[in-house]
Write an enzyme that holds these catalytic residues in place. Structure first.
Site, PDB file in Angstrom:
ATOM      1  N   CYS A   2     -13.728  -2.005   3.365  1.00  0.00           N
ATOM      2  CA  CYS A   2     -15.076  -2.229   3.875  1.00  0.00           C
ATOM      3  C   CYS A   2     -15.907  -2.889   2.771  1.00  0.00           C
ATOM      4  CB  CYS A   2     -15.810  -0.974   4.316  1.00  0.00           C
ATOM      5  SG  CYS A   2     -15.013  -0.121   5.672  1.00  0.00           S
ATOM      6  N   ARG A  27     -12.216  -7.427   1.969  1.00  0.00           N
ATOM      7  CA  ARG A  27     -12.251  -5.963   1.857  1.00  0.00           C
ATOM      8  C   ARG A  27     -12.018  -5.264   3.192  1.00  0.00           C
ATOM      9  NH1 ARG A  27     -14.567  -4.308  -2.942  1.00  0.00           N
ATOM     10  NH2 ARG A  27     -14.918  -2.261  -2.040  1.00  0.00           N
ATOM     11  N   TRP A  75     -13.050  -2.031   7.620  1.00  0.00           N
ATOM     12  CA  TRP A  75     -11.617  -1.702   7.708  1.00  0.00           C
ATOM     13  C   TRP A  75     -11.605  -0.284   8.260  1.00  0.00           C
ATOM     14  CZ3 TRP A  75      -8.122   1.909   5.950  1.00  0.00           C
ATOM     15  CH2 TRP A  75      -6.773   1.544   6.029  1.00  0.00           C
ATOM     16  N   ASN A 101     -19.553   2.258   3.041  1.00  0.00           N
ATOM     17  CA  ASN A 101     -18.158   2.080   2.636  1.00  0.00           C
ATOM     18  C   ASN A 101     -17.696   3.408   2.058  1.00  0.00           C
ATOM     19  OD1 ASN A 101     -15.685   1.279   1.606  1.00  0.00           O
ATOM     20  ND2 ASN A 101     -16.567   0.440  -0.258  1.00  0.00           N
ATOM     21  N   GLY A 102     -16.634   3.976   2.648  1.00  0.00           N
ATOM     22  CA  GLY A 102     -16.120   5.252   2.159  1.00  0.00           C
ATOM     23  C   GLY A 102     -15.738   6.148   3.327  1.00  0.00           C
ATOM     24  N   GLU A 493       8.507  -7.032  -5.958  1.00  0.00           N
ATOM     25  CA  GLU A 493       7.257  -7.761  -5.761  1.00  0.00           C
ATOM     26  C   GLU A 493       7.445  -8.928  -4.773  1.00  0.00           C
ATOM     27  OE1 GLU A 493       4.307  -7.245  -6.161  1.00  0.00           O
ATOM     28  OE2 GLU A 493       3.306  -9.168  -6.182  1.00  0.00           O
ATOM     29  N   LYS A 497       5.436  -9.269  -1.261  1.00  0.00           N
ATOM     30  CA  LYS A 497       4.642 -10.452  -0.906  1.00  0.00           C
ATOM     31  C   LYS A 497       5.057 -10.952   0.469  1.00  0.00           C
ATOM     32  CE  LYS A 497       2.033 -10.298  -3.020  1.00  0.00           C
ATOM     33  NZ  LYS A 497       1.709  -9.572  -4.219  1.00  0.00           N
ATOM     34  N   GLU A 500       4.079  -8.429   3.430  1.00  0.00           N
ATOM     35  CA  GLU A 500       2.666  -8.171   3.728  1.00  0.00           C
ATOM     36  C   GLU A 500       1.963  -9.356   4.378  1.00  0.00           C
ATOM     37  OE1 GLU A 500      -0.042  -7.445   0.412  1.00  0.00           O
ATOM     38  OE2 GLU A 500       1.222  -8.642  -0.895  1.00  0.00           O
ATOM     39  N   HIS A 516      25.659   0.902  -2.797  1.00  0.00           N
ATOM     40  CA  HIS A 516      25.361   2.295  -2.455  1.00  0.00           C
ATOM     41  C   HIS A 516      24.599   2.414  -1.137  1.00  0.00           C
ATOM     42  CE1 HIS A 516      26.919   3.429  -6.347  1.00  0.00           C
ATOM     43  NE2 HIS A 516      26.191   2.446  -6.856  1.00  0.00           N
ATOM     44  N   LYS A 612      -8.262  -5.638   0.677  1.00  0.00           N
ATOM     45  CA  LYS A 612      -8.007  -5.914  -0.738  1.00  0.00           C
ATOM     46  C   LYS A 612      -8.163  -4.677  -1.627  1.00  0.00           C
ATOM     47  CE  LYS A 612      -7.366  -8.846  -4.169  1.00  0.00           C
ATOM     48  NZ  LYS A 612      -5.965  -9.236  -4.333  1.00  0.00           N
TER      49      LYS A 612
HETATM   50  C1  F6R Z   1      -0.219  -6.531  -2.718  1.00  0.00           C
HETATM   51  C2  F6R Z   1      -1.457  -5.972  -3.217  1.00  0.00           C
HETATM   52  C3  F6R Z   1      -1.569  -4.482  -3.286  1.00  0.00           C
HETATM   53  C4  F6R Z   1      -2.371  -4.072  -4.546  1.00  0.00           C
HETATM   54  C5  F6R Z   1      -2.620  -2.563  -4.525  1.00  0.00           C
HETATM   55  C6  F6R Z   1      -3.310  -2.098  -5.785  1.00  0.00           C
HETATM   56  O1  F6R Z   1      -0.226  -7.917  -2.768  1.00  0.00           O
HETATM   57  O2  F6R Z   1      -2.365  -6.660  -3.551  1.00  0.00           O
HETATM   58  O3  F6R Z   1      -0.337  -3.868  -3.249  1.00  0.00           O
HETATM   59  O4  F6R Z   1      -1.645  -4.433  -5.668  1.00  0.00           O
HETATM   60  O5  F6R Z   1      -3.401  -2.245  -3.417  1.00  0.00           O
HETATM   61  O6  F6R Z   1      -4.540  -2.714  -5.950  1.00  0.00           O
HETATM   62  P1  F6R Z   1      -5.273  -2.724  -7.338  1.00  0.00           P
HETATM   63  O7  F6R Z   1      -4.454  -3.488  -8.288  1.00  0.00           O
HETATM   64  O8  F6R Z   1      -6.600  -3.355  -7.064  1.00  0.00           O
HETATM   65  O9  F6R Z   1      -5.396  -1.293  -7.756  1.00  0.00           O
END
Ligand code: F6R
Length: 617
Positions: A2, A27, A75, A101-102, A493, A497, A500, A516, A612
């Site tokens: 949010c 957000r 969100w 937000n929260g 990673e 990517k 997601e 395994h 985010k």
């Molecule tokens: C994936 C991504 C998330 C963040 C995670 C932690 O692309 O962006 O997995 O890495 O939510 O976020 P931060 O680094 O802001 O604590």
């Protein structure tokens, strides 16, 4: 999760605020809304399910004007995304509107207490706050003093997390606020002021900012900012550019970010722009950290154990950090997901150093784990990208990355700068630990890395090749990324990517674990991305690739060894740069995910169900 925005000043708050809200759309983006005061100083609300552009369409039809407005992009946590559940929320008599937000943990209890006198229309936790304030202002005149009293009571009564912006009927050019466990900052302009979840919202207008802390309430007008700490009674007052009172010891910070960094700058998506920004982000981080790191490591006591903790991509960076620190500093490390660590017993030696990695510096689990570690008396270091973020302020030590604002939900440049920070940190800790490391050769490689990254991105053949592979990959439902040593965290990673943003099921695996279990999945419909660069136990990885081929699996090979071309169905050539090869390998993995998602027509920057900053547990 949010985003909230508030603006009061001489401009049309609806237009300024809407643009600011768009910069926070990463957000949350399932619904949005605005509340403003009309000419008669009555509260008006416009809301819409869906992305901010839906709200904008509604606003365009009415074309309202106001000098004061509050905005929200959501969100959903409590109540599905809908017009009714979208913020702002109002009380029964429409004396106020608020955005939040929260999460309000005791909202049922509050609702129960209020239900005889108040009518609730949404399914959100937030709405109870509007009625709570209404109830407590009931017999009072709507003036600043009384509103602050009601806000104080709210802070004392409400459990959970909140960043709140509130406007009141008849109180022109005034926005009230409160904060606990959700980010909120004030942008200081000239005859205008802003409130926002983060600074990117108001960056085109001002770089002067005050970060709010927990239990702070207050209000702002275009010329005035007043902050009051509910627990200590300390205050801050700024009027017409002058600090009149500051028992709270608040600082006005200058944000070094550039407005253009928060714009797409000709790229189709922020994610692509941010991938391309990596050479610059790494250079800025490397140069920006140099002195800070020396000083930081001087102040640190060498621990007998380093505990890394983070979430998602930042956690993957910590896995590479573990390799660096063990190799160059000779310090044992473990990595824990913050969501697990926060509930653990912390059975670590008393002198353990905790390193928390977070791009946003606001992730709820990481923050909670940090607080737990501190409560138990451990020393904490935060590696974060956002100046003034909660994690950066609460850790004992902080090391900033200089990636600039990362807008795309999928993290790219933040990851690379985190990894580089850990590489540098490992060197200085190693030196302190008495290891004989060659500064010049260790760090001259960083400039070679930057050059190699630039070359890779400037080579259209590289991009064309990855685009072709992406087109092919887009037709599958599942995929597996495998690697060893540095390439194992990269496999995790790369898979994260892809899944997601393209919604293709992808798993990252340590290649040695194939036998395994995962090898059972392999057939002609299950492509594997094999990360096969030198030094990553390449001979063993070749064996894994053979095993996949023997089961008709399709393989994309990413390698610096040209002779591996014949092993796979597709080949991505990367350069080799010893311990920094992982930062070369990440580029094609990010591009592969990006082009696949884009080819499938998905909203790359704002993938479904994600946001985010994960500021809720
Ligand atoms: C994936 C991504 C998330 C963040 C995670 C932690 O692309 O962006 O997995 O890495 O939510 O976020 P931060 O680094 O802001 O604590």
């Amino acid at each position: 999760m949010c985003g909230i925005v508030g603006y009061t000043g001489n401009l049309n708050a609806i237009r300024v605020g809407l643009e600011a809200l768009k910069r926070l759309e990463y957000r949350g983006y399932d619904s949005s809304g605005v509340a403003y005061l009309d000419k008669e100083k009555n509260i008006q609300v416009i809301k819409s399910q869906g992305k901010i552009r839906k709200l904008e369409e509604k606003i365009d039809k009415i074309n309202p004007y106001s000098n004061t407005a509050i905005f929200h992009t959501r969100w959903a946590t409590h109540g599905e995304p809908s017009d009714i559940n979208a913020h702002p929320h109002i009380d029964c008599k429409k004396i106020l509107a608020l955005v939040h937000n929260g999460i309000i943990e005791n909202y049922r209890e509050i609702k129960e207490n209020l239900k005889d006198n108040h009518k609730f229309i949404s399914k959100t936790d937030t709405e109870v706050l509007a009625h709570f304030l209404e109830e407590n202002l009931n017999k009072e005149k709507l003036e600043t003093k009384n509103i602050l009293k009601a806000l104080k009571l709210l802070v004392e009564s409400v459990k959970g997390s909140y960043a709140l912006n509130i406007i009141f009927k008849d109180l022109d050019k005034t926005i009230f606020f409160a904060r606990k466990d959700s980010p909120l900052c004030i942008g200081i302009g000239e005859d205008e002021n802003f409130l926002a979840s983060d600074v990117t919202a108001f960056l085109p207008y001002t770089k002067k900012v005050i970060f709010l802390d927990d239990f702070e309430i207050g209000y702002l007008t275009p010329q005035k900012i007043y902050i009051y700490h509910v627990k200590t009674g300390k205050e801050f007052l700024l009027e017409s550019g002058k600090i009149i009172k500051n028992t709270l010891n608040k600082k006005i910070e200058n944000i070094p970010w550039d407005v253009s960094q928060a714009q797409k700058g000709g790229f189709k998506h922020f994610m692509l722009k941010e991938i391309f920004e990596q050479p610059k982000a790494l250079e800025d981080t490397f140069l920006g950290q140099k002195e800070v790191l020396e000083n930081l490591v001087e102040r640190l006591k060498l621990p007998s154990l380093i505990v890394f903790s983070a979430c998602g991509t930042s956690y993957h960076a910590s896995l590479i950090g573990k390799i660096y620190l063990e190799k160059f500093s000779n310090l044992p490390c473990i990595c824990e997901y913050a969501s697990e660590l926060r509930y653990s017993k912390f059975p670590y030696p008393k002198d353990a150093l905790f390193i928390f990695i977070s791009q946003s510096g606001e992730t709820a689990d990481t923050l909670a784990a940090l607080r737990e570690a501190k409560k138990r008396g451990f020393k904490t270091l935060a590696i974060t990208n956002v100046l003034g973020s909660t994690i950066s302020r609460e850790a004992d030590y902080v090391l900033y990355t200089y990636a600039g604002p990362e807008i795309s939900v999928a993290s790219t440049k933040a990851f690379s700068t985190q990894v580089l920070s850990l590489y540098s940190l490992a060197y200085y800790l190693g030196k302190k630990n008495g290891l004989n490391l060659n500064y010049k050769s260790h760090f001259s490689k960083v400039f070679t890395l930057i050059e190699k990254l630039r070359n890779f991105l400037e080579n259209s053949e590289n991009l064309k090749n990855i685009q072709e592979i992406s087109k092919w990959l887009a037709s599958f439902k599942n995929t597996l990324y495998i690697g060893r040593y540095y390439n194992y965290p990269l496999a995790l990673e790369g898979a994260l990517k892809l899944k997601e943003i393209s919604y293709i099921h992808a798993e990252g695996y340590a290649a040695g674990e194939m036998k395994h279990g995962p090898i059972a999945l392999i057939d002609e419909n299950f492509p594997v991305i094999a990360l096969a660069t030198k030094d990553s136990y390449l001979e063993k990885l070749k064996g894994n690739i053979e095993e996949i081929k023997a089961r008709k699996g399709k393989v994309v090979i990413l390698s610096d060894e040209e002779n591996l071309k014949s092993y796979g169905d597709f080949f991505i050539k990367v350069d080799y740069l010893e311990d920094l090869t992982c930062l070369l390998n990440i580029l094609p993995l990010q591009l592969l995910a990006y082009y696949t998602a884009d080819f499938l027509g998905y909203d790359v920057d704002q993938p479904r169900n994600l946001a985010k900053s994960v500021t809720v547990e």
